[in-house]
Motif scaffolding. Structure first.
Motif, PDB file in Angstrom:
ATOM      1  N   SER A   1       0.175   0.875   7.383  1.00  0.00           N
ATOM      2  CA  SER A   1       0.250  -0.308   6.932  1.00  0.00           C
ATOM      3  C   SER A   1       0.912  -1.524   7.915  1.00  0.00           C
ATOM      4  O   SER A   1       0.688  -2.826   7.513  1.00  0.00           O
ATOM      5  CB  SER A   1       0.012  -0.803   5.355  1.00  0.00           C
ATOM      6  OG  SER A   1       1.348  -0.268   4.914  1.00  0.00           O
ATOM      7  N   LEU A   2       1.637  -0.954   8.646  1.00  0.00           N
ATOM      8  CA  LEU A   2       2.150  -1.792   9.508  1.00  0.00           C
ATOM      9  C   LEU A   2       1.747  -1.419  10.916  1.00  0.00           C
ATOM     10  O   LEU A   2       1.479  -0.537  11.488  1.00  0.00           O
ATOM     11  CB  LEU A   2       3.850  -1.631   9.451  1.00  0.00           C
ATOM     12  CG  LEU A   2       4.650  -1.936   8.449  1.00  0.00           C
ATOM     13  CD1 LEU A   2       5.878  -1.344   8.429  1.00  0.00           C
ATOM     14  CD2 LEU A   2       4.684  -3.634   8.109  1.00  0.00           C
ATOM     15  N   ASP A   3       1.491  -2.576  11.741  1.00  0.00           N
ATOM     16  CA  ASP A   3       0.775  -2.413  12.899  1.00  0.00           C
ATOM     17  C   ASP A   3       1.893  -1.874  14.123  1.00  0.00           C
ATOM     18  O   ASP A   3       3.000  -2.614  14.011  1.00  0.00           O
ATOM     19  CB  ASP A   3       0.403  -3.836  13.698  1.00  0.00           C
ATOM     20  CG  ASP A   3      -0.185  -3.944  14.826  1.00  0.00           C
ATOM     21  OD1 ASP A   3       0.036  -2.901  15.530  1.00  0.00           O
ATOM     22  OD2 ASP A   3      -1.329  -4.575  15.138  1.00  0.00           O
ATOM     23  N   PRO A   4       1.674  -0.638  14.485  1.00  0.00           N
ATOM     24  CA  PRO A   4       2.599   0.110  15.290  1.00  0.00           C
ATOM     25  C   PRO A   4       2.980  -0.831  16.711  1.00  0.00           C
ATOM     26  O   PRO A   4       4.109  -0.553  17.088  1.00  0.00           O
ATOM     27  CB  PRO A   4       2.088   1.143  15.922  1.00  0.00           C
ATOM     28  CG  PRO A   4       0.488   1.014  15.701  1.00  0.00           C
ATOM     29  CD  PRO A   4       0.165  -0.107  14.268  1.00  0.00           C
TER      30      PRO A   4
ATOM     31  N   ARG B   1      10.682   1.411   5.984  1.00  0.00           N
ATOM     32  CA  ARG B   1       9.320   0.962   6.547  1.00  0.00           C
ATOM     33  C   ARG B   1       8.629  -0.040   5.079  1.00  0.00           C
ATOM     34  O   ARG B   1       7.899  -0.875   5.020  1.00  0.00           O
ATOM     35  CB  ARG B   1       8.320   1.896   6.730  1.00  0.00           C
ATOM     36  CG  ARG B   1       8.421   2.297   8.233  1.00  0.00           C
ATOM     37  CD  ARG B   1       7.361   3.216   8.664  1.00  0.00           C
ATOM     38  NE  ARG B   1       8.054   4.118   9.661  1.00  0.00           N
ATOM     39  CZ  ARG B   1       8.107   5.446   9.610  1.00  0.00           C
ATOM     40  NH1 ARG B   1       7.411   6.211   8.605  1.00  0.00           N
ATOM     41  NH2 ARG B   1       8.429   6.191  10.743  1.00  0.00           N
ATOM     42  N   GLN B   2       8.742   0.948   3.914  1.00  0.00           N
ATOM     43  CA  GLN B   2       8.318   0.467   2.717  1.00  0.00           C
ATOM     44  C   GLN B   2       8.965  -0.983   2.297  1.00  0.00           C
ATOM     45  O   GLN B   2       8.410  -1.683   1.754  1.00  0.00           O
ATOM     46  CB  GLN B   2       8.215   1.636   1.753  1.00  0.00           C
ATOM     47  CG  GLN B   2       7.338   1.212   0.492  1.00  0.00           C
ATOM     48  CD  GLN B   2       5.881   0.791   0.687  1.00  0.00           C
ATOM     49  OE1 GLN B   2       5.565   0.199   1.489  1.00  0.00           O
ATOM     50  NE2 GLN B   2       4.963   1.801   0.405  1.00  0.00           N
TER      51      GLN B   2
ATOM     52  N   PRO C   1       7.699  -0.336  13.530  1.00  0.00           N
ATOM     53  CA  PRO C   1       7.722   0.619  12.625  1.00  0.00           C
ATOM     54  C   PRO C   1       8.279   1.948  12.767  1.00  0.00           C
ATOM     55  O   PRO C   1       8.738   2.472  12.224  1.00  0.00           O
ATOM     56  CB  PRO C   1       6.259   0.404  12.320  1.00  0.00           C
ATOM     57  CG  PRO C   1       5.929  -0.833  12.866  1.00  0.00           C
ATOM     58  CD  PRO C   1       6.680  -1.078  13.896  1.00  0.00           C
ATOM     59  N   HIS C   2       7.692   2.560  13.982  1.00  0.00           N
ATOM     60  CA  HIS C   2       8.222   4.034  14.164  1.00  0.00           C
ATOM     61  C   HIS C   2       9.648   4.157  14.302  1.00  0.00           C
ATOM     62  O   HIS C   2      10.072   5.290  14.226  1.00  0.00           O
ATOM     63  CB  HIS C   2       7.508   4.527  15.483  1.00  0.00           C
ATOM     64  CG  HIS C   2       8.069   3.832  16.738  1.00  0.00           C
ATOM     65  ND1 HIS C   2       8.891   4.571  17.525  1.00  0.00           N
ATOM     66  CD2 HIS C   2       7.682   2.934  17.462  1.00  0.00           C
ATOM     67  CE1 HIS C   2       9.257   3.942  18.580  1.00  0.00           C
ATOM     68  NE2 HIS C   2       8.330   2.811  18.677  1.00  0.00           N
TER      69      HIS C   2
ATOM     70  N   PHE D   1       0.924  -1.235  -0.107  1.00  0.00           N
ATOM     71  CA  PHE D   1      -0.237   0.149  -0.217  1.00  0.00           C
ATOM     72  C   PHE D   1       0.971   1.170  -0.001  1.00  0.00           C
ATOM     73  O   PHE D   1       1.934   1.196   0.120  1.00  0.00           O
ATOM     74  CB  PHE D   1      -0.973   0.166   1.263  1.00  0.00           C
ATOM     75  CG  PHE D   1      -1.888  -0.924   1.362  1.00  0.00           C
ATOM     76  CD1 PHE D   1      -3.154  -0.964   0.366  1.00  0.00           C
ATOM     77  CD2 PHE D   1      -1.639  -2.343   1.866  1.00  0.00           C
ATOM     78  CE1 PHE D   1      -4.039  -2.102   0.451  1.00  0.00           C
ATOM     79  CE2 PHE D   1      -2.555  -3.306   1.889  1.00  0.00           C
ATOM     80  CZ  PHE D   1      -3.790  -3.183   1.074  1.00  0.00           C
ATOM     81  N   GLN D   2       0.256   2.436  -0.068  1.00  0.00           N
ATOM     82  CA  GLN D   2       0.879   3.760  -0.067  1.00  0.00           C
ATOM     83  C   GLN D   2       1.311   4.024   0.839  1.00  0.00           C
ATOM     84  O   GLN D   2       3.025   4.444   0.935  1.00  0.00           O
ATOM     85  CB  GLN D   2      -0.093   4.743  -0.563  1.00  0.00           C
ATOM     86  CG  GLN D   2       0.463   6.130  -0.690  1.00  0.00           C
ATOM     87  CD  GLN D   2      -0.353   7.318  -1.200  1.00  0.00           C
ATOM     88  OE1 GLN D   2      -1.515   6.906  -1.519  1.00  0.00           O
ATOM     89  NE2 GLN D   2       0.157   8.205  -1.561  1.00  0.00           N
TER      90      GLN D   2
END
Lengths: 306, 636
Positions: free
Chosen positions: B429-432, B485-486, B477-478, B423-424
């Motif tokens: 789209s990643l669970d934090p 991340r992508q 992710p953060h 996704f964009q």
């Protein structure tokens, strides 16, 4: 808008039906035989059977429920086991005091809570904010009955400014309404603050400043109106809290309202009254939330115009 | 920085360069001695838990009346903070100016240091002297106030007009920014307008008090490319008309080339290069500027090459992407796919959104088919319908020659394994609350591909495959950058060994240099694993790089489909031509303002029940190249 109104109105019907079903089953689910209860402790088995037939308790449950529903719609709510008055009469007497009490409590807690919340949001991090939030936390954590007793002790017993209880002049409203609204006001203040702070970070608030809008208008026109949208939802939910709180506060202040009636009925196992009150409280809650949804549409054009 | 430009006095400017009375707008590099804005040594800091963090350091910049300065940089370069500092809006965001001077010459000719001005004095400057246009036109307009009232507000505040007069002026402004039916639009709320319309409203609002300095912060980034072209042209003509100084902040080199007289490149809060636009594009001095320019996909750069080509990378020659397998059946065949949504009013369906209307396409193994078009054209719904996130109303979807529209639950799960989605927005789209490793392992576990320690080994292998390290598995992710991340999302998509990846605007949210890297990664993975892509994108220049074939969507239908080279070099459908013409070209000397763009909007795919769209088979115009010749709707 009309779509929205119809949708909301239609949406309340299943809720009310579910509540009525629950209330109806309530009597059947509790241990003990309602017929025996109505017939009294000295009744013979024949008496009980007669009462059962009289009350229709020997018919299938579905039939009983439909009959109950039909009667309820016509306000035939039965008679109180304790006083033998009709339930409709009993509730009619007690309705206004509780309504007035909750409305006063609601009005002051919403106005006061939102005002304190906005002040906190504007002055966030400074002493005004910290003081307000300490008060709010206290307001939430203070048990209502204890706050009521403290207030009676201070303003009625020591200072003699206000009556200790009863339902007479406007003075008798001050303490109960204040006590009842405190918890709600505190929740409102905290919630308004966080909604306000969130909106402050929105791009359109920056836009307002970028076009040179004075800070006063940035707060009241651009920020608050948007912050009110979630606050209004909360207001409806808090009303349930007020109804529950009324039971305690009315007992503390000897208030002749529905809350105290409920407490009395529970201790006498006056099922018809309990049933009717639960139904009434549910109905009020649904009604208030309907009003809230409509208010929501007034504030939020996206709901109104879609 | 020495600049050899002709110095033009204001009087000469009035009369035009050559004094013939003809306004000399032919020269875009018009510069005056008098600086409208002169910033020296600007430093801006934000208070953090670990002390003050300086985000802009010792920055010098200046803008003259009528001049456009483009500030370019990637996210975190401090370009937006610079803009907010000039207007002192930074005070409201937790930042403060820790050094420097911001000299601004106001209407009365007095030079003021804005750093020393009070908030109230600044408030009076904002609007009549300096105005801003922001990136997100939706979130930048107040959702609960009418458009007319929002424009009128500034007019009433600064010009002392009454409400009726202010609204009349607002209407005039809306007409000026070419909003049709301006009178009716005054009564509408922002959510009732399209993105392009909202940005026009923002511009009208910014210009309502005829400011002398306009700061536009990524004003077209959120807009579709044809709308972007319209808004850029509008800004340019308004700037000329008002003689405003314009600071144009952007990350898009194409837009810079379209707009700027001078360019200032920022990185990590510091100016790395500044100069005349043509000079910066022709002979960038700083290596970072060169990297930035190299990473910009230039439309038409592949010329007549038939195969996609990765972006040039240091020390490696780019190999053409000869990965398409024509010897085996296609991985995906879609025939007459139709997805519609009903819009209910008064409890019955009144309208239908024809999101996808009889779309047919096929993707071969190892092939990239790009699905291009503007917002609302149905390209994402097509992707979602293929993986059955939306229920298609009709049509056939064959995956590896199996019709997947009539599958039971178990077989559907297998389909999901073979087709994956990227996704964009990788952060969304990643669970934090899950580690990267867990997220990547999830498809492996769900499809029971491996068990025990083998899962972890596979996760590490996947991370290396996308250019990350096994250590990243333990991060959240953060803790990663946008590009990383992508890469994680791509690793997750690869985890179930798919034969097709649907990449829905997968590189749109990334900075240019990162975008080039991720595009190259996708292409390298294709070369290595033979995976096929359905590459959904609005970015024509990226599409040119990655795709073997291109399908152009408009109002839910494919209006043109064919080999990339044929579609880009010889577009047959007028909408394809319009789309390509609107792409800004990152070369300031190729800017051509004479092309008239129409101001029309893409019509809505919402139609009445009794008014279905016309759909007809596409007409072959070349080898594997098909185009719609029927009337699709709107202008075409």
């Amino acid at each position: 808008m009309i779509d929205y109104l119809i949708r909301r109105l239609v949406g309340t019907i299943p809720v009310l039906l579910a509540v009525s079903l629950f209330v109806f089953l309530f009597v059947h689910l509790l241990p003990g035989d309602p017929a025996r209860l109505v017939a009294g402790p000295d009744a013979t088995p024949q008496d009980i059977a007669a009462v059962r037939a009289d009350m229709g308790l020997d018919r299938p449950l579905v039939v009983q429920y439909l009959r109950y529903l039909g009667q309820t719609v016509q306000f035939q709510l039965g008679r109180s086991i304790k006083t033998h008055q009709t339930v409709a009469e009993l509730i009619g007497e007690r309705f206004m005091p509780t309504l007035l009490l909750t409305v006063f409590a609601m009005v002051w807690s919403v106005i006061g809570g939102v005002a304190v919340g906005v002040l906190s949001g504007v002055k966030r991090g400074r002493w005004q904010d910290q003081l307000a939030m300490v008060l709010a936390i206290s307001g939430i954590s203070f048990p209502g009955f204890w706050l009521g007793l403290l207030l009676i002790d201070l303003f009625s017993v020591r200072l003699g400014w206000l009556p200790t209880g009863g339902y007479e002049s406007w003075q008798s409203f001050v303490l109960p309404a204040f006590t009842l609204g405190t918890g709600v006001a505190a929740v409102m203040a905290r919630f308004t603050r966080s909604a306000f702070v969130e909106i402050t970070a929105e791009d359109y608030v920056r836009t307002a400043r970028a076009k040179g809008v004075p800070e006063r208008l940035v707060v009241w026109k651009h920020t608050l109106r948007n912050a009110l949208i979630p606050v209004i939802t909360l207001t409806g939910l808090q009303f349930g809290f007020l109804l529950g709180g009324a039971i305690v506060v009315e007992t503390v202040f000897a208030w002749p309202g529905l809350g105290r009636l409920l407490v009395d009925s529970v201790s006498y196992r006056d099922y018809p009254v309990i049933q009717a009150e639960i139904l009434l409280f549910s109905f009020e809650f649904v009604l208030i939330n309907l009003i809230v949804d409509l208010l929501y549409a007034v504030v939020n054009p996206e709901i109104r115009l879609r | 920085m020495p600049q050899d430009k002709s110095v033009v006095s204001p009087a000469q400017r009035e009369a035009g360069h050559d004094g013939t009375g003809e306004i000399g707008f032919t020269s875009e590099t018009m510069v005056q001695t008098e600086k409208l804005l002169d910033v020296t040594g600007l430093s801006v800091a934000f208070a953090t838990d670990r002390g003050a963090a300086t985000v802009v350091r010792e920055l010098d910049l200046h803008v003259a009346e009528g001049e456009t300065l483009a500030i370019v940089g990637e996210s975190g370069s401090g370009k937006s903070v610079t803009a907010l500092s000039v207007t002192r809006l930074i005070d409201h965001t937790g930042g403060h100016i820790s050094g420097g001077r911001i000299l601004f010459t106001d209407r009365s000719g007095r030079q003021r240091d804005l750093v020393a001005e009070s908030q109230e004095a600044m408030r009076q400057l904002r609007g009549p002297e300096m105005a801003m246009v922001f990136q997100e036109p939706m979130s930048s307009l107040n959702p609960v106030l009418r458009v007319g009232d929002q424009i009128a507000e500034a007019i009433m505040l600064h010009q002392g007009l009454g409400q009726a007069a202010a609204l009349a002026e607002a209407q005039r402004l809306l007409e000026h920014v070419r909003i049709p039916e301006a009178r009716q639009q005054l009564q509408r709320y922002p959510f009732q307008l399209s993105g392009g319309m909202r940005q026009r409203v923002m511009i009208a609002m910014a210009l309502s008090c005829r400011p002398r300095l306009l700061i536009a912060d990524e004003p077209t980034t959120a807009l579709d490319v044809t709308v972007q072209a319209q808004v850029l042209r509008l800004l340019r003509s308004l700037q000329r008309e008002y003689g405003m100084g314009l600071i144009f902040i952007t990350h898009d080199m194409g837009v810079v080339a379209e707009m700027a007289d001078r360019v200032l490149v920022m990185r990590d809060g510091v100016k790395v290069e500044e100069g005349d636009a043509v000079r910066v594009f022709d002979a960038p001095q700083h290596p970072y500027t060169r990297t930035l320019l190299n990473a910009v996909p230039v439309l038409g750069s592949l010329g007549d090459a038939t195969l996609p080509l990765p972006f040039p990378e240091a020390g490696r020659a780019a190999e053409p992407q000869a990965t398409v397998r024509t010897d085996i059946p296609p991985v995906l065949e879609v025939a007459k796919l139709t997805t519609r949504f009903e819009v209910r009013r008064r409890f019955r369906a009144a309208h239908r959104i024809h999101a996808v209307e009889q779309v047919s396409l096929r993707v071969r193994h190892g092939e990239t088919l790009a699905l291009v078009g503007e917002s609302g054209c149905g390209k994402s719904t097509t992707g979602r319908s293929i993986i059955r996130l939306e229920r298609p109303e009709a049509g056939e979807i064959r995956l590896n020659a199996v019709d997947v529209t009539r599958l039971d639950r178990e077989r559907e799960e297998q389909l999901r394994r073979r087709v994956q989605y990227v996704f964009q927005d990788p952060l969304a789209s990643l669970d934090p609350r899950l580690t990267i490793g867990f997220s990547i392992a999830e498809p492996i576990r769900t499809h029971r591909l491996l068990r025990g320690e083998a899962v972890e080994r596979r996760v590490h292998e996947l991370l290396r495959l996308v250019g990350l390290l096994p250590e990243h598995a333990r991060r959240y992710p953060h803790e990663l950058s946008g590009g990383q991340r992508q890469r994680c999302c791509i690793a997750r998509a690869l985890a179930s060994e798919p034969s097709l990846i649907i990449a829905d605007e997968a590189v749109a949210a990334l900075d240019v240099s990162i975008r080039a890297q991720v595009v190259n990664l996708l292409m390298a993975l294709q070369a290595r694993l033979g995976v096929a892509y359905l590459f959904i994108s609005h970015d024509m220049a990226v599409v040119e790089r990655v795709s073997h074939r291109v399908a152009v969507m408009y109002l839910g239908q494919i209006v043109e489909i064919g080999p990339r080279q044929a579609v880009f070099r010889d577009p047959q459908h007028p909408y394809t031509r319009r789309l390509l013409a609107a792409v800004p070209i990152p070369d300031p000397r190729r800017r051509d303002h004479s092309i008239e763009l129409d101001d029309s909007e893409v019509p809505s795919p919402l139609r009445r029940l009794d008014d279905p769209p016309i759909v007809a088979p596409l007409v072959q115009v070349g080898e594997d190249h098909f185009v719609a010749r029927h009337r699709v709707g709107g202008l075409y």
